[in-house]
Design a protein around this motif. Structure first.
Motif, PDB file in Angstrom:
ATOM      1  N   TYR A   1       0.898  -1.183   0.006  1.00 54.01           N
ATOM      2  CA  TYR A   1       0.160   0.161  -0.117  1.00 54.01           C
ATOM      3  C   TYR A   1       0.996   1.436   0.140  1.00 54.01           C
TER       4      TYR A   1
ATOM      5  N   ARG B   1       0.620   7.141   3.876  1.00 53.56           N
ATOM      6  CA  ARG B   1       0.412   8.672   3.850  1.00 53.56           C
ATOM      7  C   ARG B   1       1.612   9.261   3.940  1.00 53.56           C
TER       8      ARG B   1
ATOM      9  N   LYS C   1      -9.362   5.127  10.566  1.00 58.46           N
ATOM     10  CA  LYS C   1      -9.273   6.085   9.460  1.00 58.46           C
ATOM     11  C   LYS C   1      -8.799   7.484  10.010  1.00 58.46           C
TER      12      LYS C   1
ATOM     13  N   ASP D   1      -7.890  12.433   6.822  1.00 55.35           N
ATOM     14  CA  ASP D   1      -7.817  12.212   5.392  1.00 55.35           C
ATOM     15  C   ASP D   1      -8.698  11.424   4.715  1.00 55.35           C
TER      16      ASP D   1
ATOM     17  N   GLN E   1      -7.586   8.111   4.870  1.00 54.99           N
ATOM     18  CA  GLN E   1      -6.967   6.970   4.785  1.00 54.99           C
ATOM     19  C   GLN E   1      -6.902   6.097   5.791  1.00 54.99           C
ATOM     20  N   GLN E   2      -6.991   4.639   5.483  1.00 57.25           N
ATOM     21  CA  GLN E   2      -7.064   3.694   6.571  1.00 57.25           C
ATOM     22  C   GLN E   2      -5.540   3.438   7.288  1.00 57.25           C
TER      23      GLN E   2
END
Length: 200
Positions: free
Chosen positions: A23, A26, A122, A125, A127-128
């Motif tokens: 993934y 961030r 979360k 923003d 994102q997980q």
């Protein structure tokens, strides 16, 4: 890990199977650190989450919140850590920590309305968060706890969750040498509670 990807083992559906998955993390914030993960313990919460037994798991999900590793990147505002520091991460990776926050101002940041748990949560923003069954993780520096040199890194992960869970009430209630402590069950948490109480 590549420059723009973190590689780990994720659950893609309810069950116990995990598969390789990558993934995009961030961006590293000014108060964040990136940690190369050396060890990650297994907590019962990890299994409950990937089995979706608590309902609400967002797949794919990388679990693991008993993390020990070395700091590899620092945000521009981080001064409490250095590259190479050995640190641990528990069940939370962010809280607002503001003086006007009813929870954070009382050292109860797990109740912060803006809290982010290590996985299956979360960020503002959207994102997980992804956990420790991976090569690396990015967290707010306040949630990267320095591991003392006296503790072997491979023995430290359970202290990040089970250890904190049983030591925190002892600390909050001022338990001291000579006090009687009741421990219900001698499992993953209970055996640590007994060791802490005996060492006071």
């Amino acid at each position: 890990m590549t420059e723009d990807k973190i590689h780990g083992w994720a659950a893609f559906e309810a069950g116990t199977a995990v598969k390789p998955w990558s993934y995009t993390p961030r961006p590293l914030g000014e108060n964040d650190v990136e940690i190369k993960i050396l060890y990650s313990g297994i907590c019962g919460s990890d299994l409950h989450t990937i089995k979706d037994e608590w309902a609400g798991t967002s797949f794919p999900a990388i679990v693991g919140h008993e993390i020990v590793g070395k700091v590899t990147k620092l945000g521009s505002g981080v001064s409490a850590h250095q590259i190479g520091d050995l640190v641990g991460v528990g069940a939370q990776v962010y809280g607002c920590l503001q003086d006007d926050c009813n929870a954070c101002s009382r050292d109860l940041d797990p109740h912060c309305p803006n809290k982010v748990f290590t996985y299956n949560a979360k960020y503002p923003d959207g994102q997980q968060s992804q956990g420790g069954y991976a090569e690396a993780v990015r967290v707010n520096a306040n949630y990267a706890i320095k591991i003392p040199a006296q503790i072997e890194p491979d023995l430290a992960p359970p202290l990040m969750c089970a250890g904190a869970t049983v030591f925190t009430p002892m600390l909050r209630h001022g338990v001291k040498k000579g006090d009687r402590v009741g421990v219900v069950g001698v499992g993953g948490l209970g055996h640590l509670a007994i060791q802490y109480a005996a060492a006071l």
